[in-house]
Write a protein that holds these residues in place. Structure first.
Motif, PDB file in Angstrom:
ATOM      1  N   ILE A 173       0.830  -1.211   0.000  1.00 31.73           N
ATOM      2  CA  ILE A 173       0.000   0.000   0.000  1.00 31.73           C
ATOM      3  C   ILE A 173       0.863   1.258   0.000  1.00 31.73           C
ATOM      4  O   ILE A 173       0.622   2.202  -0.765  1.00 31.73           O
ATOM      5  CB  ILE A 173      -0.961  -0.019   1.201  1.00 31.73           C
ATOM      6  N   ALA A 174       1.899   1.272   0.853  1.00 30.40           N
ATOM      7  CA  ALA A 174       2.747   2.460   0.955  1.00 30.40           C
ATOM      8  C   ALA A 174       3.486   2.736  -0.351  1.00 30.40           C
ATOM      9  O   ALA A 174       3.594   3.892  -0.788  1.00 30.40           O
ATOM     10  CB  ALA A 174       3.742   2.286   2.102  1.00 30.40           C
ATOM     11  N   PHE A 175       3.999   1.689  -0.990  1.00 26.01           N
ATOM     12  CA  PHE A 175       4.701   1.865  -2.267  1.00 26.01           C
ATOM     13  C   PHE A 175       3.738   2.373  -3.340  1.00 26.01           C
ATOM     14  O   PHE A 175       4.070   3.283  -4.104  1.00 26.01           O
ATOM     15  CB  PHE A 175       5.332   0.544  -2.704  1.00 26.01           C
ATOM     16  N   SER A 176       2.554   1.824  -3.382  1.00 27.06           N
ATOM     17  CA  SER A 176       1.563   2.245  -4.377  1.00 27.06           C
ATOM     18  C   SER A 176       1.239   3.725  -4.228  1.00 27.06           C
ATOM     19  O   SER A 176       1.063   4.445  -5.223  1.00 27.06           O
ATOM     20  CB  SER A 176       0.292   1.408  -4.237  1.00 27.06           C
ATOM     21  N   ARG A 177       1.162   4.194  -2.984  1.00 23.21           N
ATOM     22  CA  ARG A 177       0.823   5.600  -2.722  1.00 23.21           C
ATOM     23  C   ARG A 177       1.882   6.561  -3.254  1.00 23.21           C
ATOM     24  O   ARG A 177       1.604   7.759  -3.415  1.00 23.21           O
ATOM     25  CB  ARG A 177       0.634   5.829  -1.222  1.00 23.21           C
ATOM     26  N   ALA A 223      -3.842   3.414 -12.542  1.00 26.09           N
ATOM     27  CA  ALA A 223      -2.920   2.281 -12.598  1.00 26.09           C
ATOM     28  C   ALA A 223      -3.321   1.264 -11.549  1.00 26.09           C
ATOM     29  O   ALA A 223      -4.077   1.570 -10.616  1.00 26.09           O
ATOM     30  CB  ALA A 223      -1.480   2.741 -12.380  1.00 26.09           C
ATOM     31  N   SER A 224      -2.812   0.054 -11.690  1.00 25.16           N
ATOM     32  CA  SER A 224      -3.059  -1.019 -10.740  1.00 25.16           C
ATOM     33  C   SER A 224      -1.736  -1.708 -10.434  1.00 25.16           C
ATOM     34  O   SER A 224      -0.877  -1.837 -11.316  1.00 25.16           O
ATOM     35  CB  SER A 224      -4.055  -2.036 -11.307  1.00 25.16           C
ATOM     36  N   LEU A 225      -1.583  -2.153  -9.175  1.00 25.16           N
ATOM     37  CA  LEU A 225      -0.389  -2.897  -8.764  1.00 25.16           C
ATOM     38  C   LEU A 225      -0.844  -4.203  -8.127  1.00 25.16           C
ATOM     39  O   LEU A 225      -1.475  -4.202  -7.063  1.00 25.16           O
ATOM     40  CB  LEU A 225       0.465  -2.104  -7.773  1.00 25.16           C
ATOM     41  N   ARG A 228      -4.367 -16.684  -5.657  1.00 25.28           N
ATOM     42  CA  ARG A 228      -4.732 -15.538  -4.824  1.00 25.28           C
ATOM     43  C   ARG A 228      -3.693 -14.433  -4.989  1.00 25.28           C
ATOM     44  O   ARG A 228      -2.507 -14.639  -4.746  1.00 25.28           O
ATOM     45  CB  ARG A 228      -4.833 -15.938  -3.351  1.00 25.28           C
ATOM     46  N   LEU A 229      -4.180 -13.276  -5.399  1.00 23.94           N
ATOM     47  CA  LEU A 229      -3.343 -12.099  -5.568  1.00 23.94           C
ATOM     48  C   LEU A 229      -4.048 -10.910  -4.919  1.00 23.94           C
ATOM     49  O   LEU A 229      -5.269 -10.951  -4.690  1.00 23.94           O
ATOM     50  CB  LEU A 229      -3.071 -11.810  -7.051  1.00 23.94           C
ATOM     51  N   PHE A 230      -3.303  -9.851  -4.639  1.00 21.92           N
ATOM     52  CA  PHE A 230      -3.877  -8.665  -3.996  1.00 21.92           C
ATOM     53  C   PHE A 230      -3.487  -7.435  -4.807  1.00 21.92           C
ATOM     54  O   PHE A 230      -2.342  -7.294  -5.237  1.00 21.92           O
ATOM     55  CB  PHE A 230      -3.381  -8.539  -2.553  1.00 21.92           C
ATOM     56  N   ARG A 231      -4.487  -6.538  -4.992  1.00 20.71           N
ATOM     57  CA  ARG A 231      -4.292  -5.405  -5.893  1.00 20.71           C
ATOM     58  C   ARG A 231      -4.618  -4.081  -5.228  1.00 20.71           C
ATOM     59  O   ARG A 231      -5.656  -3.932  -4.584  1.00 20.71           O
ATOM     60  CB  ARG A 231      -5.191  -5.564  -7.118  1.00 20.71           C
ATOM     61  N   THR A 232      -3.721  -3.127  -5.399  1.00 20.66           N
ATOM     62  CA  THR A 232      -4.032  -1.731  -5.118  1.00 20.66           C
ATOM     63  C   THR A 232      -4.393  -1.059  -6.435  1.00 20.66           C
ATOM     64  O   THR A 232      -3.977  -1.494  -7.506  1.00 20.66           O
ATOM     65  CB  THR A 232      -2.836  -0.990  -4.492  1.00 20.66           C
ATOM     66  N   THR A 233      -5.160   0.039  -6.329  1.00 20.35           N
ATOM     67  CA  THR A 233      -5.641   0.720  -7.526  1.00 20.35           C
ATOM     68  C   THR A 233      -5.471   2.220  -7.341  1.00 20.35           C
ATOM     69  O   THR A 233      -5.961   2.790  -6.358  1.00 20.35           O
ATOM     70  CB  THR A 233      -7.129   0.403  -7.769  1.00 20.35           C
ATOM     71  N   LEU A 234      -4.776   2.847  -8.265  1.00 20.81           N
ATOM     72  CA  LEU A 234      -4.541   4.285  -8.196  1.00 20.81           C
ATOM     73  C   LEU A 234      -5.699   5.046  -8.828  1.00 20.81           C
ATOM     74  O   LEU A 234      -6.166   4.693  -9.917  1.00 20.81           O
ATOM     75  CB  LEU A 234      -3.244   4.639  -8.916  1.00 20.81           C
ATOM     76  N   GLU A 235      -6.170   6.077  -8.137  1.00 25.45           N
ATOM     77  CA  GLU A 235      -7.266   6.885  -8.647  1.00 25.45           C
ATOM     78  C   GLU A 235      -6.877   7.562  -9.953  1.00 25.45           C
ATOM     79  O   GLU A 235      -5.748   8.014 -10.120  1.00 25.45           O
ATOM     80  CB  GLU A 235      -7.664   7.952  -7.631  1.00 25.45           C
ATOM     81  N   GLY A 236      -7.831   7.647 -10.857  1.00 26.10           N
ATOM     82  CA  GLY A 236      -7.595   8.308 -12.132  1.00 26.10           C
ATOM     83  C   GLY A 236      -8.275   9.657 -12.221  1.00 26.10           C
ATOM     84  O   GLY A 236      -8.932  10.116 -11.278  1.00 26.10           O
ATOM     85  N   ASP A 237      -8.107  10.279 -13.382  1.00 27.02           N
ATOM     86  CA  ASP A 237      -8.763  11.565 -13.645  1.00 27.02           C
ATOM     87  C   ASP A 237     -10.245  11.353 -13.927  1.00 27.02           C
ATOM     88  O   ASP A 237     -10.673  10.266 -14.310  1.00 27.02           O
ATOM     89  CB  ASP A 237      -8.118  12.250 -14.847  1.00 27.02           C
TER      90      ASP A 237
END
Length: 296
Positions: A54-58, A111-113, A263-272
């Motif tokens: 989460i921290a890296f994605s941010r 984006a997604s990680l 099983r995988l886990f995804r963070t998602t970055l907000e877009g415009d």
């Protein structure tokens, strides 16, 4: 740190870099530059915690809390969704159609990680398509035709929802009313045009019926996913993949033993804010059409 191309069309592995919660500014700048160039980045052998993920994605922007898909949200970390086949019929595992994350919302994901925790012995690959290339390889006449067009994106067009009862589908439609997006989207960082329609969530063109839209949509779907424009990722445990939803599509393959856990886990970055809601009458018509298709 350096970058190794994964395919001729898109994708690069980030070599010599370890994901941490506090990365060096120069490394982050290099990753951002490579991300704009390659569209998909791979980080191998990243045995990281949820908090580090989460921290890296941010570092790349604000994260979604996944309000549009609460059923997939991690119970303790709303910044994460759980991508898994656990407890699901094969036909109900999402991601089996080409799509761009959350294109059915006003603010599609930037984006997604995705971090691999458990993967099957073989199979379960993910495919990525270069949507810059999809646009660039269209004829000039097709580009002129598509330039002013917009398309309707709706969650209940998704194949994995077919067969659900109308009450459940209606609730999903209320949470995610149909939206319209430009068929050709200009990337805010690179300035390049990219085709922006996908088979999972794009139901039809604005001002046209579903039946009228299908011939052209089906052509664009097929054109976008030609083998020369696609990268196929074979997962390893602790891979992290980061992709740009504004200029790629992806597809989760079901070519694995469904008795084995994935099983995988995804963070998602907000877009415009790239879309608009349909007016009330158009929303009702689009929802009714999509619901009828989904329950057929």
């Amino acid at each position: 740190m350096h970058f190794r191309k994964l395919s001729n069309s898109l994708g690069a592995e980030v070599v010599g870099f370890r994901i941490t919660a506090d990365c060096a500014p120069d490394d982050l700048a290099g990753i951002r530059q490579a991300f704009a160039q390659y569209q998909v980045l791979l980080f191998r052998d990243q045995d990281i915690s949820f908090d580090t993920h989460i921290a890296f994605s941010r570092k790349f922007g604000p994260l979604e809390q996944h309000d549009a898909i609460p059923e997939y949200r991690h119970p303790d970390h709303p910044e994460l969704i759980v991508v898994t086949n656990e407890g699901k019929e094969r036909s109900k595992v999402f991601g089996q159609q080409w799509h761009s994350d959350h294109s059915m919302t006003l603010r599609p994901s930037m984006a997604s990680l995705l971090h691999a925790h458990v993967i099957p012995e073989v199979g379960g690959d993910t495919m990525f398509a270069n949507m810059y290339e999809a646009y660039d390889t269209l004829s000039d006449g097709m580009k002129r035709l598509l330039a002013p067009m917009r398309a309707v994106h709706t969650v209940i067009a998704a194949k994995h929802l077919r067969g659900l009862d109308e009450k459940t589908l209606a609730a999903k439609a209320r949470n995610n009313p149909p939206v319209v997006h430009p068929v050709v989207r200009i990337h805010p960082v690179t300035g390049r045009p990219a085709l922006y329609v996908n088979e999972m969530l794009t139901s039809h063109f604005e001002g046209m019926t579903v039946a009228e839209s299908q011939p052209l949509l089906q052509y664009l779907f097929a054109h976008s996913t030609r083998s020369e424009s696609v990268y196929r990722h074979q997962w390893r445990k602790h891979d992290v993949l980061m992709w740009d939803n504004r200029c790629t599509m992806h597809l989760a393959l079901m070519d694995y033993d469904h008795q084995q856990l994935r099983r995988l886990f995804r963070t998602t970055l907000e877009g415009d804010c790239a879309g608009e809601y349909l007016d009330a009458a158009a929303t009702a018509a689009a929802t009714a059409t999509a619901t009828a298709t989904a329950t057929a």
